[in-house]
Design a protein around this motif. Structure first.
Motif, PDB file in Angstrom:
ATOM      1  N   SER A  15      44.087  -8.432  40.801  1.00 12.36           N
ATOM      2  CA  SER A  15      44.919  -9.316  41.780  1.00 12.36           C
ATOM      3  C   SER A  15      46.125 -10.019  41.176  1.00 12.36           C
ATOM      4  CB  SER A  15      44.225 -10.326  42.693  1.00 12.36           C
ATOM      5  OG  SER A  15      43.142  -9.744  43.501  1.00 12.36           O
ATOM      6  N   TYR A  16      45.756 -10.455  39.863  1.00 13.02           N
ATOM      7  CA  TYR A  16      47.070 -11.361  39.357  1.00 13.02           C
ATOM      8  C   TYR A  16      47.666 -10.723  38.159  1.00 13.02           C
ATOM      9  CZ  TYR A  16      44.674 -15.232  42.134  1.00 13.02           C
ATOM     10  OH  TYR A  16      44.351 -15.809  43.131  1.00 13.02           O
ATOM     11  N   TYR A  17      47.157  -9.537  37.854  1.00  8.86           N
ATOM     12  CA  TYR A  17      47.979  -9.017  36.533  1.00  8.86           C
ATOM     13  C   TYR A  17      49.599  -8.862  36.804  1.00  8.86           C
ATOM     14  CZ  TYR A  17      48.581  -4.123  38.263  1.00  8.86           C
ATOM     15  OH  TYR A  17      48.954  -3.260  38.649  1.00  8.86           O
TER      16      TYR A  17
ATOM     17  N   THR B 113      39.761 -13.734  32.395  1.00 12.76           N
ATOM     18  CA  THR B 113      40.997 -13.379  33.383  1.00 12.76           C
ATOM     19  C   THR B 113      42.389 -13.492  32.768  1.00 12.76           C
ATOM     20  OG1 THR B 113      39.603 -14.036  35.344  1.00 12.76           O
ATOM     21  CG2 THR B 113      41.823 -13.709  35.605  1.00 12.76           C
TER      22      THR B 113
ATOM     23  N   VAL C 173      48.745 -17.667  36.233  1.00 15.83           N
ATOM     24  CA  VAL C 173      47.504 -16.805  36.218  1.00 15.83           C
ATOM     25  C   VAL C 173      46.209 -17.917  36.088  1.00 15.83           C
ATOM     26  CG1 VAL C 173      45.715 -15.119  35.361  1.00 15.83           C
ATOM     27  CG2 VAL C 173      48.202 -14.482  35.695  1.00 15.83           C
TER      28      VAL C 173
ATOM     29  N   ALA D 228      43.007  -1.478  41.676  1.00 10.64           N
ATOM     30  CA  ALA D 228      43.776  -2.337  42.254  1.00 10.64           C
ATOM     31  C   ALA D 228      44.263  -2.287  43.608  1.00 10.64           C
ATOM     32  CB  ALA D 228      45.090  -2.791  41.310  1.00 10.64           C
TER      33      ALA D 228
ATOM     34  N   TYR E  82      52.975  -9.186  34.378  1.00  8.45           N
ATOM     35  CA  TYR E  82      53.781  -7.820  34.379  1.00  8.45           C
ATOM     36  C   TYR E  82      55.227  -8.058  34.738  1.00  8.45           C
ATOM     37  CZ  TYR E  82      55.511  -3.157  35.827  1.00  8.45           C
ATOM     38  OH  TYR E  82      56.209  -2.158  36.019  1.00  8.45           O
TER      39      TYR E  82
ATOM     40  N   THR F 294      41.534 -10.200  37.977  1.00  2.98           N
ATOM     41  CA  THR F 294      42.434  -9.318  37.090  1.00  2.98           C
ATOM     42  C   THR F 294      43.364  -8.511  37.918  1.00  2.98           C
ATOM     43  OG1 THR F 294      41.030  -9.671  35.207  1.00  2.98           O
ATOM     44  CG2 THR F 294      42.638  -7.937  35.228  1.00  2.98           C
TER      45      THR F 294
ATOM     46  N   THR G 266      44.398 -10.349  32.121  1.00  5.36           N
ATOM     47  CA  THR G 266      45.978 -10.092  32.918  1.00  5.36           C
ATOM     48  C   THR G 266      47.164  -9.878  31.922  1.00  5.36           C
ATOM     49  OG1 THR G 266      46.005 -12.218  33.096  1.00  5.36           O
ATOM     50  CG2 THR G 266      45.127 -10.960  35.040  1.00  5.36           C
ATOM     51  N   THR G 267      46.886 -10.890  30.823  1.00  7.97           N
ATOM     52  CA  THR G 267      48.105 -10.742  29.814  1.00  7.97           C
ATOM     53  C   THR G 267      48.228  -9.420  29.148  1.00  7.97           C
ATOM     54  OG1 THR G 267      47.851 -13.048  29.454  1.00  7.97           O
ATOM     55  CG2 THR G 267      48.873 -11.688  27.774  1.00  7.97           C
TER      56      THR G 267
ATOM     57  N   ILE H 214      46.997  -6.361  30.027  1.00  5.50           N
ATOM     58  CA  ILE H 214      47.493  -5.536  30.983  1.00  5.50           C
ATOM     59  C   ILE H 214      48.726  -5.576  31.547  1.00  5.50           C
ATOM     60  CG2 ILE H 214      47.104  -4.703  33.675  1.00  5.50           C
ATOM     61  CD1 ILE H 214      44.131  -5.173  33.221  1.00  5.50           C
ATOM     62  N   GLY H 215      49.196  -6.921  31.855  1.00  5.46           N
ATOM     63  CA  GLY H 215      50.698  -7.124  32.133  1.00  5.46           C
ATOM     64  C   GLY H 215      51.657  -6.552  31.071  1.00  5.46           C
TER      65      GLY H 215
END
Length: 514
Positions: free
Chosen positions: A133-135, A68, A187, A284, A139, A131, A72-73, A75-76
């Protein structure tokens, strides 16, 4: 030429005292776990630690954490670079879309997916939902940091023969690391403490196992051991982030004083980028919102008890606003210490403040219940105790945001203020607070969002008769009454919209000159 008056540092500053008090409060849950563990028989402790169940939960939790945080890193950071550094059309609209998932709580997101298909009740389903929910926690700070970067360092790198991509990776990305690492840390801590989404997704981790143990027995040795392992994981995560962050200073005098980098032309990659952004928005946002509308229209248990809905909404907003204000006040001295008074003491206080965030709300609540009953009985099941629990649980959200702003606030301005005869408090009010106001607002908004969706601590600590949107939603969704849960979920999303918009505007990308 007038020489600046020397600045004398106090041996024991008010910020240090305030920071120590805040950390002492946040460590109450950890103390509860340690004392309960120490009171156990050593043989029983060893038996509970070295058992297959611990290994299974550790594997699940670590694999979920790594996947995760990595997802998320990526994508962000990629999303922020595309929105800020390219000639993407309608970048303001896309920025709002990428930030919008913050308004959809993780357990509402999982409710949306689970109520449509049971296929997500798996490891990869948990990675997907968390992912999505938290990206935005990665970001948004990266967008904010990108908007402050000047073109000069990267232009120097390019003049030395490096490509545009390599110049960004070597001269631009290192200056984004505080924002990237801060977001990734948040995250990671959320994954360690997540309960509602993982319970609905039927993916066992330490938090869901702890909930099961404490639900069967108020004082459970097995639950205490599980909590101790979870705290150890949190400490390891904090140490890793501290190691990666290093001791680089990133403050500079002035804001937007240099020329901004020219946007990258997407060219033939534009359709691919747009397709990727659209796919992310569908996964999302469209899936959970479609599920809500679906169950509102066709759910057999759907009802609209207006009185209960309004009461739960007002209670949620009041608790979230009060908890956000308290948490920001708690975070201010810690953020100031770790940036302006770097050293072992300030670093220890900051790291210690993160520990409670890895504990599930139920452990924090039980610790506060135990302490209040034995030390201050009058606090049991009162609003101040509930707000304190929120402050302990969500202090890192405010701390990361305020620290990030303070990192880029030049300390020389504070020194000049004091050299002109202004007191420490006057300098704080007239210089420091205006400089960190964006971080304070962002931190308050993040805490507001977290409190509005908190479940277990609210259930255990709230005064009798207190019902929030989250607790009412959970009561219905856990009973598979999806239609009855939908109105509360929809109100949760709507209540989160203002804070999400604030965060989106706070880190909005710059306009591209025609």
């Amino acid at each position: 030429m007038i020489a600046a008056a020397p600045v004398h540092r106090r041996r024991f500053s008010p910020a240090l005292v305030a920071g120590a008090v805040v950390v002492a409060l946040t460590l109450i849950p950890l103390g509860y776990v340690l004392v309960a563990t120490a009171a156990m028989d050593p043989g029983e402790l060893a038996r509970l630690v070295w058992r297959p169940r611990i290994a299974e939960l550790l594997t699940n939790t670590l694999s979920l954490l790594v996947a995760t945080v990595a997802a998320t890193t990526v994508i962000g950071v990629v999303g922020a670079v595309v929105v800020v550094r390219t000639d993407l059309g309608a970048r303001g609209w896309w920025h709002a879309v990428l930030a919008a998932p913050l308004a959809v709580p993780a357990f509402v997101n999982s409710y949306g997916w689970v109520s449509l298909t049971s296929a997500v009740q798996s490891y990869w389903g948990a990675v997907l939902v968390l992912t999505l929910s938290y990206y935005p926690l990665v970001y948004l700070p990266v967008v904010g940091a990108l908007t402050t970067l000047e073109a000069a360092p990267e232009e120097v790198a390019r003049s030395l023969g490096r490509s545009r991509t390599r110049a960004f990776l070597t001269a631009g990305l290192p200056r984004l690391m505080p924002a990237v690492l801060g977001g990734a840390l948040l995250v990671g801590l959320h994954v360690l403490a997540e309960f509602g989404a993982l319970q609905l997704l039927a993916f066992p981790t330490f938090t869901t196992a702890i909930y099961g143990q404490y639900r069967s027995a108020f004082a459970s040795n097995s639950g205490t051991v599980l909590s101790g392992v979870l705290v150890a994981l949190c400490i390891l995560l904090l140490l890793l982030e501290l190691l990666l962050r290093g001791r680089r200073r990133l403050d500079r005098v002035g804001r937007s004083t240099g020329r901004k980098p020219e946007p990258v032309t997407l060219g033939r990659w534009r359709p691919v980028v747009l397709l990727g952004l659209l796919g992310l928005a569908i996964l999302a946002l469209a899936v959970p919102l479609y599920s809500l509308v679906h169950w509102l229209l066709v759910g057999s248990s759907t009802a609209f008890p207006v009185g209960d809905l309004v009461s739960a909404l007002l209670t949620t907003l009041g608790l979230a606003a009060g908890g956000a204000a308290l948490t920001v006040v708690m975070a201010m001295p810690l953020a100031w210490l770790v940036v302006r008074r770097r050293g072992p003491a300030s670093t220890f206080l900051e790291r210690a403040a993160y520990v409670a965030n890895a504990l599930p709300g139920i452990v924090v609540a039980l610790a506060l219940i135990t302490v209040s009953i034995n030390v201050v009985p009058a606090l049991y099941q009162t609003l101040p105790l509930l707000l304190l629990a929120y402050g302990i649980l969500f202090l890192p959200r405010a701390l990361v945001s305020i620290r990030s702003s303070l990192e880029h606030a030049p300390p020389v301005l504070e020194d000049v203020s004091r050299s002109l005869g202004h007191s420490t408090w006057a300098t704080l009010r007239r210089v420091t607070l205006p400089l960190v106001a964006p971080g304070v607002g962002a931190g308050a908004a993040l805490v507001f969002l977290a409190i509005s969706t908190e479940l277990t601590a609210t259930l255990l600590l709230s005064p009798i008769g207190t019902n929030t949107l989250a607790t009412e939603f959970w009561s219905n969704s856990s009973s598979v009454r999806y239609g009855a849960a939908a109105p509360y979920a929809l109100l949760l999303v709507l209540a989160a919209v203002p804070a999400t918009v604030m965060l989106s505007l706070q880190a909005r990308p710059p306009k591209v000159d025609a």
